[in-house]
Design an enzyme around this catalytic site. Structure first.
Site, PDB file in Angstrom:
ATOM      1  N   GLU A  74      81.115 -40.350  -6.229  1.00 51.47           N
ATOM      2  CA  GLU A  74      80.166 -39.810  -6.910  1.00 51.47           C
ATOM      3  C   GLU A  74      79.019 -40.808  -7.524  1.00 51.47           C
ATOM      4  OE1 GLU A  74      79.678 -38.502 -11.006  1.00 51.47           O
ATOM      5  OE2 GLU A  74      81.987 -38.537 -11.177  1.00 51.47           O
TER       6      GLU A  74
ATOM      7  N   LYS B  90      70.361 -36.756 -13.649  1.00 54.76           N
ATOM      8  CA  LYS B  90      71.850 -36.410 -13.386  1.00 54.76           C
ATOM      9  C   LYS B  90      71.684 -35.058 -12.672  1.00 54.76           C
ATOM     10  CE  LYS B  90      75.590 -34.958 -16.602  1.00 54.76           C
ATOM     11  NZ  LYS B  90      76.051 -35.121 -17.659  1.00 54.76           N
TER      12      LYS B  90
ATOM     13  N   ASP C  64      78.723 -24.568 -23.344  1.00 55.55           N
ATOM     14  CA  ASP C  64      78.671 -25.830 -22.690  1.00 55.55           C
ATOM     15  C   ASP C  64      80.040 -25.988 -21.634  1.00 55.55           C
ATOM     16  OD1 ASP C  64      78.107 -28.060 -21.460  1.00 55.55           O
ATOM     17  OD2 ASP C  64      77.868 -29.133 -23.295  1.00 55.55           O
TER      18      ASP C  64
ATOM     19  N   ALA D 139      79.284 -27.247 -15.003  1.00 55.03           N
ATOM     20  CA  ALA D 139      79.356 -26.804 -13.564  1.00 55.03           C
ATOM     21  C   ALA D 139      80.338 -27.009 -12.579  1.00 55.03           C
ATOM     22  CB  ALA D 139      77.858 -26.960 -13.009  1.00 55.03           C
ATOM     23  N   ASP D 140      80.999 -28.480 -12.951  1.00 61.45           N
ATOM     24  CA  ASP D 140      81.919 -29.167 -12.012  1.00 61.45           C
ATOM     25  C   ASP D 140      82.929 -27.650 -11.982  1.00 61.45           C
ATOM     26  OD1 ASP D 140      80.562 -31.089 -12.176  1.00 61.45           O
ATOM     27  OD2 ASP D 140      82.366 -32.357 -13.403  1.00 61.45           O
TER      28      ASP D 140
ATOM     29  N   LYS E 286      87.446 -35.437 -18.534  1.00 60.49           N
ATOM     30  CA  LYS E 286      87.052 -36.340 -19.667  1.00 60.49           C
ATOM     31  C   LYS E 286      87.703 -36.087 -21.128  1.00 60.49           C
ATOM     32  CE  LYS E 286      82.986 -34.977 -18.776  1.00 60.49           C
ATOM     33  NZ  LYS E 286      81.358 -35.039 -18.624  1.00 60.49           N
TER      34      LYS E 286
HETATM   35  N1  PSU Z   1      83.534 -38.442 -16.116  1.00 64.77           N
HETATM   36  C1  PSU Z   1      83.225 -39.823 -16.614  1.00 64.77           C
HETATM   37  N2  PSU Z   1      81.856 -40.282 -16.473  1.00 64.77           N
HETATM   38  C2  PSU Z   1      81.038 -39.431 -16.030  1.00 64.77           C
HETATM   39  C3  PSU Z   1      81.277 -38.103 -15.557  1.00 64.77           C
HETATM   40  C4  PSU Z   1      82.637 -37.563 -15.978  1.00 64.77           C
HETATM   41  O1  PSU Z   1      84.044 -40.430 -17.037  1.00 64.77           O
HETATM   42  O2  PSU Z   1      79.866 -39.845 -16.073  1.00 64.77           O
HETATM   43  C5  PSU Z   1      80.283 -37.336 -15.071  1.00 64.77           C
HETATM   44  C6  PSU Z   1      80.592 -36.618 -13.819  1.00 64.77           C
HETATM   45  O3  PSU Z   1      79.738 -36.778 -12.834  1.00 64.77           O
HETATM   46  C7  PSU Z   1      80.777 -35.152 -14.210  1.00 64.77           C
HETATM   47  C8  PSU Z   1      79.611 -34.942 -15.366  1.00 64.77           C
HETATM   48  O4  PSU Z   1      80.424 -34.296 -12.965  1.00 64.77           O
HETATM   49  O5  PSU Z   1      79.847 -36.182 -15.936  1.00 64.77           O
HETATM   50  C9  PSU Z   1      79.959 -33.802 -15.931  1.00 64.77           C
HETATM   51  O6  PSU Z   1      78.595 -33.482 -16.851  1.00 64.77           O
HETATM   52  P1  PSU Z   1      78.425 -32.079 -17.451  1.00 64.77           P
HETATM   53  O7  PSU Z   1      79.571 -32.051 -18.558  1.00 64.77           O
HETATM   54  O8  PSU Z   1      76.971 -32.557 -18.188  1.00 64.77           O
HETATM   55  O9  PSU Z   1      78.521 -31.150 -16.457  1.00 64.77           O
HETATM   56 MN    MN Z   2      77.566 -29.516 -19.803  1.00 68.18          MN
END
Ligand code: PSU
Ligand code: MN
Length: 310
Positions: A27, A88, A140, A143-144, A161
């Site tokens: 990614e 993003k 929150d 979408a993953d 994370k």
């Molecule tokens: N994990 C990390 N660093 C990141 C991400 C995840 O250690 O930058 C990113 C990935 O691209 C993941 C996104 O898909 O954060 C998820 O963001 P959100 O929670 O806004 O969906």
């Molecule tokens: Mn989010």
């Protein structure tokens, strides 16, 4: 116009896919928004090199010039590392970015989408997005998770994370029918830490075992992907309680500053890096390299399996 019109697959990757040689997707949000510039440049190139050393072709994805890019030139890779004017891009943003010709970094969700369109079945990242702490109120939820429910790609990660609610994330994945496999572990890894306290139902000892599960799932026509939880190597693991305390502080600061939604992760990761004098970042790099290596081997094992199917 059909999907092929929007897909720009590098010739080397198209050749590999046609000849049934292993390819792993990577990614670009982890570059643009997950790591500091210019340190991310070294990571981006080393990530690809690790795959090549395993005999696997890297396919870093991004949205550039109205195209879904599958594989980037060295210059494009550098471009994605400089976050100025790079959005993003998650699933909801894709059409808007393509139509406007804007440059965007792909999250886990969008990388899975693009990988699937190109025919790539394995993807390595650091940690997937998930249900945020307090997600039962804020809604929150990355979408993953929804993407994992519907798009056929195996995602190798060091868990979700650590800034998230791992328990709620696992519940969501269960509801959505997404298998979560521990790679040589009984617990869902917690990014910087090997253990989270959340037990997994399935532990896989080898890349071949994972490849077989992928094949059966997709043979059956079951939609969606798989999560492969690959713990950070012991020598880079950080102390769970200490990291949790730092994360709690960083999340509080984000809240006080009114940081919401997709800006939370980049903000918190940068805060953590500062609060730990770069130690968290060094671990982040190592866990990602480790995931990429394992993903390369899973892709190779999956390809072997598919070769033997006539
Ligand atoms: N994990 C990390 N660093 C990141 C991400 C995840 O250690 O930058 C990113 C990935 O691209 C993941 C996104 O898909 O954060 C998820 O963001 P959100 O929670 O806004 O969906
Ligand atoms: Mn989010």
């Amino acid at each position: 116009m059909n999907v092929e019109y929007y897909l720009d697959i590098r010739p080397e990757i198209a050749d590999a896919l046609r000849e049934n040689r292993p390819v792993v997707a990577l990614e670009s949000t982890i570059l643009s928004h997950g790591m500091p510039y210019p340190e991310n440049i070294e990571f981006a190139h080393k990530a690809e090199k690790i795959l090549r050393e395993e005999g696997v072709i890297p396919a870093t994805t991004a949205i550039i010039g109205g195209k879904l890019k599958v594989g980037l030139s060295p210059e494009e890779l550098d471009l994605m590392c400089n976050p100025v004017d790079i959005g993003k891009v998650s699933r909801r943003d894709v059409a808007v970015y393509l139509a406007a010709g804007k440059t965007g970094a792909t999250t886990v969700a969008t990388t899975m989408m693009i990988a699937a369109m190109a025919g790539i079945r394995v993807f390595a990242t650091g940690g997937i997005g998930g249900v945020h702490r307090g997600g039962e109120n804020t809604m929150d939820i990355s979408a993953d998770l929804q993407e994992l429910a519907s798009t056929p790609v195996a995602v190798v990660c060091a868990g979700a994370k650590m800034i998230l609610d791992l328990g709620l994330t696992l519940e969501y994945l269960e509801t959505m029918g997404v298998p979560v496999l521990g790679f040589r572990t009984d617990e869902f890894p917690a990014f910087y830490c090997r253990r989270s306290g959340f037990k997994l139902d399935y532990r896989a000892e080898s890349e071949e075992e994972i490849a077989r599960i992928m094949k059966v799932k997709w043979d059956l026509g079951l939609k969606g992907g798989l999560v492969i939880g690959n713990p950070i190597p012991e020598e880079y693991e950080l102390d769970y309680d200490r990291m949790n305390a730092v994360i709690t502080d960083a999340l509080k600061k984000a809240d006080e500053q009114g940081i919401r939604g997709k800006y939370i992760t980049p903000f918190v990761l940068a805060e953590l890096r500062e609060m730990t004098d770069g130690v968290s970042f060094a671990s982040n790099l190592e866990l990602a390299y480790n995931n990429i290596r394992v993903a390369g081997r899973i892709a190779a094992a999956y390809n072997e399996l598919m070769k033997n199917v006539s």
